[in-house]
Design a protein around this motif. Structure first.
Motif, short mmCIF file in Angstrom:
data_model
loop_
_atom_site.label_atom_id
_atom_site.label_comp_id
_atom_site.label_asym_id
_atom_site.label_seq_id
_atom_site.Cartn_x
_atom_site.Cartn_y
_atom_site.Cartn_z
N THR A 70 0.66 4.08 -3.06
CA THR A 70 0.36 5.51 -2.89
C THR A 70 0.94 6.34 -4.02
OG1 THR A 70 2.28 5.70 -1.41
CG2 THR A 70 0.13 5.44 -0.38
N SER A 80 3.30 11.19 -0.35
CA SER A 80 3.28 9.73 -0.19
C SER A 80 4.68 9.17 -0.15
CB SER A 80 2.49 9.09 -1.33
OG SER A 80 3.04 9.40 -2.59
N GLU A 138 0.82 -1.20 0.00
CA GLU A 138 0.00 0.00 0.00
C GLU A 138 0.86 1.26 0.00
OE1 GLU A 138 -3.15 0.64 -0.27
OE2 GLU A 138 -3.95 -1.39 -0.29
N SER A 139 2.01 1.20 0.66
CA SER A 139 2.90 2.35 0.68
C SER A 139 3.39 2.67 -0.73
CB SER A 139 4.10 2.08 1.60
OG SER A 139 3.68 1.92 2.93
N PHE A 196 1.38 15.05 -4.41
CA PHE A 196 1.00 13.86 -3.65
C PHE A 196 2.09 12.81 -3.65
CE2 PHE A 196 -3.06 15.90 -4.48
CZ PHE A 196 -3.65 15.84 -3.23
N TRP A 208 5.87 9.23 3.24
CA TRP A 208 5.26 8.14 4.01
C TRP A 208 5.98 6.83 3.76
CZ3 TRP A 208 1.92 8.04 7.92
CH2 TRP A 208 1.12 9.15 8.15
N ILE A 209 6.42 6.62 2.51
CA ILE A 209 7.17 5.41 2.19
C ILE A 209 8.47 5.37 2.98
CG2 ILE A 209 8.44 4.21 0.35
CD1 ILE A 209 6.30 5.18 -1.60
N TYR A 236 -1.80 6.17 -6.42
CA TYR A 236 -2.83 7.08 -5.93
C TYR A 236 -2.45 8.53 -6.20
CZ TYR A 236 -4.82 3.19 -3.20
OH TYR A 236 -5.39 2.01 -2.82
N SER A 237 -1.17 8.85 -6.05
CA SER A 237 -0.72 10.22 -6.23
C SER A 237 -0.96 10.68 -7.66
CB SER A 237 0.77 10.33 -5.90
OG SER A 237 1.00 10.02 -4.55
N THR A 270 7.68 4.56 6.51
CA THR A 270 7.31 3.15 6.65
C THR A 270 8.56 2.27 6.69
OG1 THR A 270 5.22 3.51 5.46
CG2 THR A 270 6.04 1.25 5.58
#
Length: 463
Positions: free
Chosen positions: A79, A269, A75-76, A265, A272-273, A82-83, A276
């Motif tokens: 993203t 994101s 999911e990371s 984004f 966030w990666i 998603y971005s 993580t």
């Protein structure tokens, strides 16, 4: 009838109106009502998506910490998909909303169709990379050999189906720009309900890869529903074959708005990666699993916040198109206030009830401890998340996607990432230190975004 009954009746009537999907003119009349009519379906739309995220993690967590880590790491990386989807969606929302505000629905449909063409081309490379390099991607994210072995098929399915993710987000952005938030809600509800029903069944028969299969099937159903209503529905937007003929100037306009939004984004994101991976490095698989459970719960409560923020973006775009600049600004400030109040209650919930929330997903003491700590730390910044989202989405809705991009770069990569490493490794705070950088960066993001919104340069952007 008492005053309370009258108020309740008015609220219920407004809720029914917002869910009916009737075309509204958001460039005149009551601003609170406009926010309400747009935000309710957007909140419900994203809330069900977050329900699925939590339900999915609930069933995946029963497969053990390797499965949890696989889903979290995948999911990371997703993203990034998603971005790009959100970047294109942001551009589509801004342009479609501006054309609708100008009372030009044909031009709005044409812009939306051009964004779909760009989406298909952009997705081919991402899907191929996910199919052929799934194992390498998991290794790059710091997954153990066991996690890679168990999770490579899941990752391959999820990344290989990038087109479905892209279309679901993009087409909903087109609907939102047109002010048809109810249609966007219905499409995501179809996708999420299908996911929720199929997820436990497919996990039972196929293991971890069943979760990916259920997600792809559910989202595909949502996209089919979207495409039908764009081509055959009765809404303000009606796509025709001629809209899909390449329009180079329009494509350039979309890309001009979309690429900063995409990088905006990706920057967020991407950080966030990094976090993580840092959590996995400093805390191991248990810390990574606890963090992922906490993050899924964070997503569950933050997506309604996105709903209000998306309402602000639509209101800004349509009111600028109609020439109502002051109304656009008032809409944003009022939405920010509503969002901050809503998220203050969520913040208290996370601070006071982190343990019981995480215990729903796992009873393993180590994962429970890591997850509870992560949830409390992340939860401490919810008011800042609320304000930052509204301000950023307001700038995006005006077509000023470059300003939030530079703000994100400064707050996340020049502040959050270095701070996370300093706290986690420099000060020896390990995974907790890495997570502490999140609310700190969001507080800075809220302040800087507020400042640039108040400067008002977004009022002069042409799309």
């Amino acid at each position: 009838m008492t005053t309370l009954q009258t108020t309740g009746s008015k609220i219920w009537s407004a809720i029914k109106l917002s869910l009916n999907g009737e075309q509204q003119d958001y460039t005149q009349g009551s601003i609170p009502k406009a926010i309400f009519l747009l935000a309710i379906p957007m909140i419900l739309e994203l809330s069900l998506e977050s329900v699925f995220a939590v339900v999915d993690m609930f069933f995946v967590s029963k497969l053990g910490q390797n499965a949890i880590a696989t889903v979290g790491l995948t999911e990371s990386v997703i993203t990034i998909v998603y971005s790009i989807a959100i970047g294109l969606s942001t551009a589509a929302t801004a342009i479609v909303a501006r054309r609708i505000g100008e009372k030009k629905p044909e031009a709005a449909a044409h812009a939306g169709a051009q964004s779909l063409l760009i989406c298909v081309i952009a997705t081919i490379i991402l899907s191929l990379a996910g199919i052929f390099f799934a194992a390498e991607i998991l290794q790059l994210m710091g997954a153990s050999e066991e996690v890679v072995r168990e999770g490579v098929v899941f990752t391959r399915i999820m990344l290989g189906s990038s087109l479905v993710i892209m279309l679901l987000f993009l087409i909903n952005g087109i609907f939102r720009g047109a002010g048809d938030a109810a249609m966007a809600m219905k499409s995501l509800w179809i996708a999420s309900f299908t996911n929720i029903i199929l997820c436990p069944v497919f996990i039972h028969f196929f293991g971890l890869k069943g979760a990916a299969m259920a997600t792809v099937i559910g989202r595909s159903g949502g996209v089919i529903f979207q495409v039908y209503h764009l081509c055959k529905g009765s809404g303000i937007l009606k796509f025709r074959r001629t809209h899909f003929s390449w329009d180079i100037p329009m494509a350039k306009s979309i890309i001009t708005i979309a690429w900063p939004a995409t990088f905006q984004f990706i920057i967020a994101s991407g950080s966030w990666i990094i976090l993580t991976r840092l959590v996995a490095e400093t805390g191991g698989t248990a810390a990574s699993a606890g963090y992922q459970i906490a993050f899924r719960n964070f997503v569950f409560f933050i997506l309604p916040c996105w709903g209000l923020s998306n309402a602000a973006a639509t209101l800004v775009g349509q009111n600028l198109g109609a020439g109502h600049v002051d109304r656009a600004a008032q809409s944003v400030m009022l939405t920010a206030r509503y969002n901050a109040v809503l998220m203050s209650f969520v913040m208290l919930l996370f601070l006071l009830c982190a343990g019981p929330i995480i215990r729903v997903f796992t009873t393993e003491p180590v994962i429970l401890s890591y997850g509870s700590t992560a949830l409390r730390i992340i939860g401490s910044g919810f008011i800042f998340y609320a304000v930052a989202m509204v301000m950023s989405q307001a700038l995006n809705g005006a077509g000023d996607t470059k300003t939030p991009t530079w703000i994100n770069f400064g707050c996340f990569w020049l502040f959050q990432v270095p701070l996370a490493y300093l706290l986690a490794k420099g000060f020896g705070m390990h995974s907790a230190g890495a997570i502490m950088a999140v609310p700190a960066a969001e507080a800075l993001l809220a302040l800087v975004s507020w400042y640039y919104f108040q400067k008002g340069n977004w009022k002069k952007v042409k799309v």
